[in-house]
Scaffold this motif. Structure first.
Motif, PDB file in Angstrom:
ATOM      1  N   PHE A   1      32.698  38.058  32.088  1.00 19.33           N
ATOM      2  CA  PHE A   1      32.461  38.416  33.490  1.00 19.33           C
ATOM      3  C   PHE A   1      33.780  38.700  34.194  1.00 19.33           C
ATOM      4  N   VAL A   2      34.732  37.807  34.024  1.00 15.67           N
ATOM      5  CA  VAL A   2      36.039  37.970  34.672  1.00 15.67           C
ATOM      6  C   VAL A   2      36.721  39.241  34.176  1.00 15.67           C
ATOM      7  N   ARG A   3      36.685  39.443  32.878  1.00 20.28           N
ATOM      8  CA  ARG A   3      37.325  40.641  32.305  1.00 20.28           C
ATOM      9  C   ARG A   3      36.703  41.922  32.856  1.00 20.28           C
ATOM     10  N   ASP A   4      35.373  41.972  32.873  1.00 19.56           N
ATOM     11  CA  ASP A   4      34.697  43.200  33.293  1.00 19.56           C
ATOM     12  C   ASP A   4      34.829  43.417  34.798  1.00 19.56           C
ATOM     13  N   ALA A   5      34.765  42.324  35.573  1.00 20.19           N
ATOM     14  CA  ALA A   5      34.936  42.458  37.021  1.00 20.19           C
ATOM     15  C   ALA A   5      36.329  42.965  37.352  1.00 20.19           C
ATOM     16  N   ALA A   6      37.340  42.386  36.709  1.00 18.39           N
ATOM     17  CA  ALA A   6      38.712  42.826  36.966  1.00 18.39           C
ATOM     18  C   ALA A   6      38.904  44.276  36.549  1.00 18.39           C
ATOM     19  N   SER A   7      38.341  44.656  35.402  1.00 18.52           N
ATOM     20  CA  SER A   7      38.462  46.042  34.934  1.00 18.52           C
ATOM     21  C   SER A   7      37.798  47.020  35.900  1.00 18.52           C
ATOM     22  N   ALA A   8      36.748  46.566  36.580  1.00 23.46           N
ATOM     23  CA  ALA A   8      36.039  47.416  37.541  1.00 23.46           C
ATOM     24  C   ALA A   8      36.787  47.540  38.869  1.00 23.46           C
ATOM     25  N   GLY A   9      37.814  46.717  39.061  1.00 28.05           N
ATOM     26  CA  GLY A   9      38.566  46.781  40.310  1.00 28.05           C
ATOM     27  C   GLY A   9      38.142  45.766  41.338  1.00 28.05           C
ATOM     28  N   VAL A  10      37.394  44.751  40.909  1.00 30.15           N
ATOM     29  CA  VAL A  10      37.023  43.662  41.826  1.00 30.15           C
ATOM     30  C   VAL A  10      38.248  42.764  42.028  1.00 30.15           C
ATOM     31  N   ASP A  11      38.375  42.236  43.230  1.00 32.76           N
ATOM     32  CA  ASP A  11      39.577  41.504  43.613  1.00 32.76           C
ATOM     33  C   ASP A  11      39.402  39.999  43.698  1.00 32.76           C
ATOM     34  N   GLY A  12      38.188  39.533  43.900  1.00 35.58           N
ATOM     35  CA  GLY A  12      37.991  38.103  44.068  1.00 35.58           C
ATOM     36  C   GLY A  12      36.561  37.697  43.789  1.00 35.58           C
ATOM     37  N   LEU A  13      36.373  36.394  43.677  1.00 37.34           N
ATOM     38  CA  LEU A  13      35.060  35.809  43.422  1.00 37.34           C
ATOM     39  C   LEU A  13      34.815  34.669  44.401  1.00 37.34           C
ATOM     40  N   ILE A  14      33.600  34.607  44.928  1.00 32.79           N
ATOM     41  CA  ILE A  14      33.143  33.459  45.711  1.00 32.79           C
ATOM     42  C   ILE A  14      31.897  32.924  45.012  1.00 32.79           C
ATOM     43  N   VAL A  15      31.939  31.647  44.634  1.00 32.29           N
ATOM     44  CA  VAL A  15      30.827  31.021  43.912  1.00 32.29           C
ATOM     45  C   VAL A  15      30.457  29.743  44.657  1.00 32.29           C
ATOM     46  N   PRO A  16      29.549  29.821  45.627  1.00 34.53           N
ATOM     47  CA  PRO A  16      29.334  28.691  46.541  1.00 34.53           C
ATOM     48  C   PRO A  16      28.759  27.440  45.905  1.00 34.53           C
ATOM     49  N   ASP A  17      28.105  27.577  44.740  1.00 32.92           N
ATOM     50  CA  ASP A  17      27.531  26.380  44.116  1.00 32.92           C
ATOM     51  C   ASP A  17      28.411  25.822  42.998  1.00 32.92           C
ATOM     52  N   LEU A  18      29.679  26.238  42.966  1.00 39.16           N
ATOM     53  CA  LEU A  18      30.612  25.750  41.953  1.00 39.16           C
ATOM     54  C   LEU A  18      31.642  24.836  42.614  1.00 39.16           C
ATOM     55  N   PRO A  19      31.483  23.509  42.489  1.00 37.69           N
ATOM     56  CA  PRO A  19      32.449  22.600  43.105  1.00 37.69           C
ATOM     57  C   PRO A  19      33.777  22.631  42.366  1.00 37.69           C
ATOM     58  N   LEU A  20      34.825  22.244  43.080  1.00 43.12           N
ATOM     59  CA  LEU A  20      36.170  22.272  42.513  1.00 43.12           C
ATOM     60  C   LEU A  20      36.244  21.504  41.202  1.00 43.12           C
ATOM     61  N   GLU A  21      35.568  20.359  41.144  1.00 40.94           N
ATOM     62  CA  GLU A  21      35.650  19.503  39.962  1.00 40.94           C
ATOM     63  C   GLU A  21      35.122  20.184  38.699  1.00 40.94           C
ATOM     64  N   GLU A  22      34.280  21.197  38.878  1.00 39.49           N
ATOM     65  CA  GLU A  22      33.680  21.885  37.731  1.00 39.49           C
ATOM     66  C   GLU A  22      34.179  23.325  37.590  1.00 39.49           C
ATOM     67  N   ALA A  23      35.194  23.683  38.371  1.00 37.28           N
ATOM     68  CA  ALA A  23      35.624  25.077  38.438  1.00 37.28           C
ATOM     69  C   ALA A  23      36.675  25.456  37.407  1.00 37.28           C
ATOM     70  N   GLY A  24      37.200  24.490  36.670  1.00 39.14           N
ATOM     71  CA  GLY A  24      38.302  24.775  35.762  1.00 39.14           C
ATOM     72  C   GLY A  24      38.005  25.852  34.748  1.00 39.14           C
ATOM     73  N   ALA A  25      36.792  25.865  34.230  1.00 36.17           N
ATOM     74  CA  ALA A  25      36.454  26.837  33.190  1.00 36.17           C
ATOM     75  C   ALA A  25      36.460  28.264  33.718  1.00 36.17           C
ATOM     76  N   LEU A  26      36.247  28.442  35.014  1.00 32.85           N
ATOM     77  CA  LEU A  26      36.295  29.775  35.611  1.00 32.85           C
ATOM     78  C   LEU A  26      37.666  30.064  36.221  1.00 32.85           C
ATOM     79  N   LEU A  27      38.319  29.023  36.749  1.00 32.24           N
ATOM     80  CA  LEU A  27      39.634  29.211  37.366  1.00 32.24           C
ATOM     81  C   LEU A  27      40.632  29.810  36.388  1.00 32.24           C
ATOM     82  N   ALA A  28      40.632  29.292  35.179  1.00 29.65           N
ATOM     83  CA  ALA A  28      41.645  29.722  34.214  1.00 29.65           C
ATOM     84  C   ALA A  28      41.533  31.208  33.875  1.00 29.65           C
ATOM     85  N   PRO A  29      40.356  31.693  33.439  1.00 28.76           N
ATOM     86  CA  PRO A  29      40.287  33.124  33.132  1.00 28.76           C
ATOM     87  C   PRO A  29      40.429  34.012  34.373  1.00 28.76           C
ATOM     88  N   ALA A  30      39.927  33.538  35.514  1.00 33.67           N
ATOM     89  CA  ALA A  30      40.077  34.327  36.738  1.00 33.67           C
ATOM     90  C   ALA A  30      41.553  34.508  37.077  1.00 33.67           C
TER      91      ALA A  30
END
Length: 268
Positions: A116-145
């Motif tokens: 998801f991160v790879r394809d979004a970035a390739s498409a020219g997307v600049d950021g992500l907002i994921v309202p149901d992802l708390p900080l404590e569980e965000a590491g798996a997405l933070l790193a690739p983002a």
């Protein structure tokens, strides 16, 4: 230009003009993706400084009735995440406006975090907002983002404790989204939160720009909120304009509202 730099450049330019930004939200696929592409281009041309592109989900826990209905319409039309990413690439070819995907964790997880991160970035997307992802569980997405240059933009609320504000701010990229009320999205006649006090608390922990959203119904409401932040987020009011034009082209109505709101912010 990297994605995070595109967001930073936008806020730097706003600050240089001493101007408040408008972040406009639309639901991808409502009423269809061709219209979504035209909507983003027109809203940006009308004055929106950044655009949130909502990826519809069947259980949008942070969203009120307007965006819930828009997501349901988009899903009923069969829109898929991969198609939305492809639409974002089409948008990027038409405009340099910063694009932010607003989505929930389940669609991202089902797509595959790194994919998801790879394809979004390739498409020219600049950021992500994921309202149901708390900080404590965000590491798996933070790193690739972070590796792809995508800003994972956090939400904070009036009830967020100082300890969590500090932790969230340390991981934040792009800007911090300040939720004006405890509840779901939706245009409101009044916002009773002491926004100056709230955003003042947040600024004690971050030098990133602050955007205030949830409940901003139009130009007057945006102008009232703007002195407390760097940008205002308007979603449900624009989504409602799109819905109201179901039997005609919704682009002029949505772009017109974006222009009215931006004019109110420029003429503070």
């Amino acid at each position: 230009m990297t994605a995070v730099n595109r967001i930073s450049r936008c806020f730097d330019e706003l600050a240089a003009r001493r101007e408040k930004g408008l972040i406009a939200y639309i639901c991808a696929g409502d009423p269809d993706l061709d219209t979504t592409v035209r909507l983003v281009e027109a809203i940006a041309a009308a004055g929106a400084d950044l655009v949130e592109l909502g990826i519809p989900f069947s259980d949008p826990v942070a969203d009120g009735p307007s965006i819930q209905r828009a997501a349901a319409r988009a899903l009923a039309g069969g829109v898929k995440v991969a198609q939305i990413i492809a639409a974002a690439a089409r948008i990027r070819r038409r405009t340099d406006v910063p694009l932010i995907f607003m989505t929930y964790y389940n669609p991202v997880l089902q797509y595959g975090l790194e994919e998801f991160v790879r394809d979004a970035a390739s498409a020219g997307v600049d950021g992500l907002i994921v309202p149901d992802l708390p900080l404590e569980e965000a590491g798996a997405l933070l790193a690739p983002a972070g590796g792809a240059g995508l800003a994972l933009i956090p939400l904070v609320a009036p009830t967020t404790t100082p300890e969590r504000l500090q932790a969230i701010s340390a991981a934040a990229r792009g800007f911090v989204y300040c939720v004006s009320v405890t509840g779901v999205t939706g245009a409101r006649q009044e916002i009773h939160t002491d926004l100056a006090k709230f955003t003042g608390r947040v600024r004690a922990y971050t030098g990133l720009p602050l955007a205030v959203g949830f409940g901003i119904s139009g130009p007057a409401a945006a102008a009232r909120v703007a002195p407390c932040c760097d940008a205002v987020v308007v979603g449900s009011a624009i989504v409602d304009r799109v819905a109201a034009a179901a039997d005609s082209d919704p682009v002029p109505a949505a772009a017109g509202l974006a222009g009215e709101i931006k004019s109110a912010l420029v003429n503070l």
